[in-house]
Scaffold this active site. Structure first.
Site, PDB file in Angstrom:
ATOM      1  N   GLY A 195       0.971  -1.164  -0.157  1.00 18.64           N
ATOM      2  CA  GLY A 195       0.063   0.014   0.010  1.00 18.64           C
ATOM      3  C   GLY A 195       0.796   1.220  -0.222  1.00 18.64           C
ATOM      4  O   GLY A 195       2.172   1.180  -0.096  1.00 18.64           O
ATOM      5  N   LYS A 228      -3.015  -3.772   8.007  1.00 22.68           N
ATOM      6  CA  LYS A 228      -2.225  -3.075   7.267  1.00 22.68           C
ATOM      7  C   LYS A 228      -1.057  -2.784   8.123  1.00 22.68           C
ATOM      8  O   LYS A 228      -1.384  -1.931   9.343  1.00 22.68           O
ATOM      9  CB  LYS A 228      -2.557  -1.585   6.702  1.00 22.68           C
ATOM     10  CG  LYS A 228      -1.606  -0.831   6.009  1.00 22.68           C
ATOM     11  CD  LYS A 228      -2.539   0.565   5.651  1.00 22.68           C
ATOM     12  CE  LYS A 228      -3.443   0.590   4.566  1.00 22.68           C
ATOM     13  NZ  LYS A 228      -4.016   1.832   4.159  1.00 22.68           N
ATOM     14  N   ASP A 248      -6.222  11.286  -1.743  1.00 25.63           N
ATOM     15  CA  ASP A 248      -5.684  10.215  -2.712  1.00 25.63           C
ATOM     16  C   ASP A 248      -6.768   9.400  -3.254  1.00 25.63           C
ATOM     17  O   ASP A 248      -6.523   8.241  -3.500  1.00 25.63           O
ATOM     18  CB  ASP A 248      -4.607   9.432  -1.890  1.00 25.63           C
ATOM     19  CG  ASP A 248      -3.504   8.525  -2.818  1.00 25.63           C
ATOM     20  OD1 ASP A 248      -3.225   9.020  -3.920  1.00 25.63           O
ATOM     21  OD2 ASP A 248      -3.221   7.581  -2.621  1.00 25.63           O
ATOM     22  N   LYS A 259      -8.542   7.676  -6.083  1.00 25.35           N
ATOM     23  CA  LYS A 259      -7.890   6.925  -7.365  1.00 25.35           C
ATOM     24  C   LYS A 259      -8.549   5.679  -7.499  1.00 25.35           C
ATOM     25  O   LYS A 259      -8.945   4.986  -6.404  1.00 25.35           O
ATOM     26  CB  LYS A 259      -6.195   6.926  -7.506  1.00 25.35           C
ATOM     27  CG  LYS A 259      -5.837   6.092  -6.129  1.00 25.35           C
ATOM     28  CD  LYS A 259      -4.161   5.983  -6.112  1.00 25.35           C
ATOM     29  CE  LYS A 259      -3.829   5.036  -4.971  1.00 25.35           C
ATOM     30  NZ  LYS A 259      -2.474   5.092  -5.086  1.00 25.35           N
TER      31      LYS A 259
END
Length: 537
Positions: free
Chosen positions: A19, A39, A131, A133
């Site tokens: 990531g 994560k 961010d 996208k």
């Protein structure tokens, strides 16, 4: 990651990939017996306090946004070696993959609407994603979306201040060709032009994905909700066209240079409503971009447009069937009039109703059908109406009835002009002119009847213009001017009549110009200008 593959009561199953901040793993929640995603911060970033704080900020943001289309956060774990974020495990594929696989066209608008809903919620809480996208959008097997990776998000407007100085050795390496979905972070030098390629002194932190970055992000300026909306516009362009907003052969610096100045690829292959929305979202000035709420409302309007058309078409057809039935019944009333004098008044009443219905069909209903591009459904109405009017004994019609017939005939002419049926338009308009002249002869001082006659002359001239018959056009526009001048003489204080006189002079100027008679065209245009100036004084 822990060597034993166990973090708290979570058992790591496999790596899902890298990531923007670190590696992401598939894991199993041993306590609640469910799949999760974990994560972690990259090992090299463990001692970077700003990265750790950004990681914690993501956890807080996600925990505060309880939305069905945002990836849920279940836990945040701090250990001596690393920090971990426990997230909802989402089955499906990224939007990047979904578009590459050929996502169904009917699914794209619902996806766009769901992402807009997320932005409405986030922006309502003062949270900017930064961010947005395709790689940060997951598409589930059911077709719903989940917005991922608020790791770059922050609350409120933000500009990084001067915090440290790096050397050329410290500056991050910029690859020659950039993955459109890869997130980068770098710092601009303060001693060279903003477009230069070297990066040394940190004066503005640029964080995000170049291919979907707003111009203010690319320039290291203030980032706000409007920045997300720019990125959303680029994302919509990709979703609906299948192409990235920049040429994928460009290197990162070239993309950033274009991003700074909003030099994206043109939007092609989409309908004008979507194109207008995407172009508005890509406005260079942040203040000109639609908000998330406005964008959501517009997307909903676009989604409902086909259904609105169907509903209006059904209503129009049902009304037309009813009105045609009423018209046919009225046409048969001539027989009733012969049966008995007692039926005369009832017949006249029904005739008035029929003419009102014709006027409605050729007026209000016509406007609705024009929106649907379905004026053809009025063809039968026009034909039956013409037959009906031809059957009426003109001498027996009182003034208002004759005026109504003239209006209906003019409306038939207008419909046929809109359909491009110029020969049919001439037939109805010439009949309207004949009856209108007769009506004016009954009362030469009636301004409304004179005005109707002027409009009929105008439309006949318009048909002549479309048929490239300049002589017939001139004849009609001269008659139009003469009637308008009579109106001005009758009521010089009425603005509407004076404006009509100016229009008439303009029309004559156009005809004379087309005929090459500039000695007549110039005075006509000057007279039109004089009249309009007089009205503004």
């Amino acid at each position: 990651m822990r060597q034993d593959g166990i973090i708290g009561h979570y058992r790591i199953v496999r790596s899902l990939g890298q990531g923007g901040m670190g590696e992401v793993y598939a894991a199993h929640d041993e306590k609640l017996k469910r799949k999760v995603a974990i994560k972690s911060i990259r090992a090299g970033d463990r001692l970077d306090e700003s990265t750790k704080q950004r990681f914690l900020r993501e956890a807080r943001i996600l925990s505060s946004l309880d939305h069905p289309y945002i990836c849920k956060i279940f836990d945040y774990i701090e250990t001596e070696d690393n920090d971990y974020l426990v997230l909802e495990f989402i089955e499906g594929e990224t939007l990047t993959r979904a578009v590459a696989d050929g996502v169904d066209a009917s699914a794209r608008l619902p996806m766009a609407e769901q992402i807009a809903q997320v932005l409405v919620t986030a922006h309502g809480e003062g949270i900017v994603h930064r961010d947005l996208k395709p790689m940060n959008i997951m598409v589930t097997p059911s077709g719903d979306i989940r917005v991922l990776d608020f790791g770059l998000a922050h609350s409120g407007q933000h500009r990084s201040s001067l915090t440290s100085t790096t050397t050329d050795h410290d500056a991050p390496e910029i690859p020659d060709h950039q993955d459109p979905d890869r997130t980068i972070t770098y710092h601009e030098r303060d001693d060279i032009a903003p477009d230069a390629e070297a990066f040394q002194t940190l004066v503005g932190r640029i964080t995000g994905t170049p291919y979907y970055m707003s111009p203010e992000q690319a320039r290291g300026e203030v980032v706000s909700a409007a920045s997300d909306m720019y990125s959303f516009g680029l994302l919509l362009q990709f979703l609906f066209t299948g192409h990235a907003p920049y040429d994928e052969d460009l290197d990162t610096q070239a993309v950033l240079d274009r991003a700074k100045h909003c030099r994206t690829q043109a939007v092609t292959g989409v309908n004008h409503d979507l194109k207008d929305l995407i172009e508005a979202l890509k406005s260079p000035a942040a203040i000109d971009r639609p908000t998330a709420a406005q964008t959501l409302q517009r997307l909903h309007w676009i989604m409902e447009k086909p259904r609105r058309r169907v509903r209006r078409a059904v209503i129009a057809i049902l009304m037309l069937i009813s009105l045609l039935a009423g018209l046919k019944y009225t046409l048969d009333l001539r027989h009733e009039q012969r049966l008995a004098v007692a039926a005369q008044q009832d017949a006249e009443h029904r005739r008035t109703q029929a003419e009102d219905l014709i006027s409605f069909m050729l007026g209000d209903l016509r406007t609705r059908l024009e929106d649907l591009d379905r004026l053809d459904v009025l063809d039968a109405v026009g034909e039956q109406a013409m037959s009906y009017f031809a059957s009426l004994p003109e001498q027996q019609l009182h003034d208002e009835e004759l005026a109504r017939v003239v209006q209906n005939l003019q409306q038939i002419g207008e419909v046929r002009i809109a359909q491009g049926q110029l020969a049919g338009a001439s037939v109805s308009l010439n009949e309207a002119r004949r009856l209108s002249r007769n009506l004016v002869d009954r009362d030469p001082s009636n301004q409304q009847w004179l005005f109707r006659l002027s409009q009929v002359h105008f439309y006949i001239g318009n048909v002549a213009w479309m048929q490239h018959d300049l002589d017939a056009m001139l004849e009609s526009f001269l008659a139009y001017r003469d009637v308008v001048e009579r109106l001005v003489d009758l009521n010089p204080d009425k603005l509407e009549w004076t404006l009509e006189e100016a229009y008439a002079q303009t029309n004559l100027g156009v005809v004379y110009q087309e005929q090459g008679r500039l000695d007549l065209a110039v005075p006509a245009i000057r007279e039109s200008i004089r009249i309009k100036r007089m009205l503004t004084e």
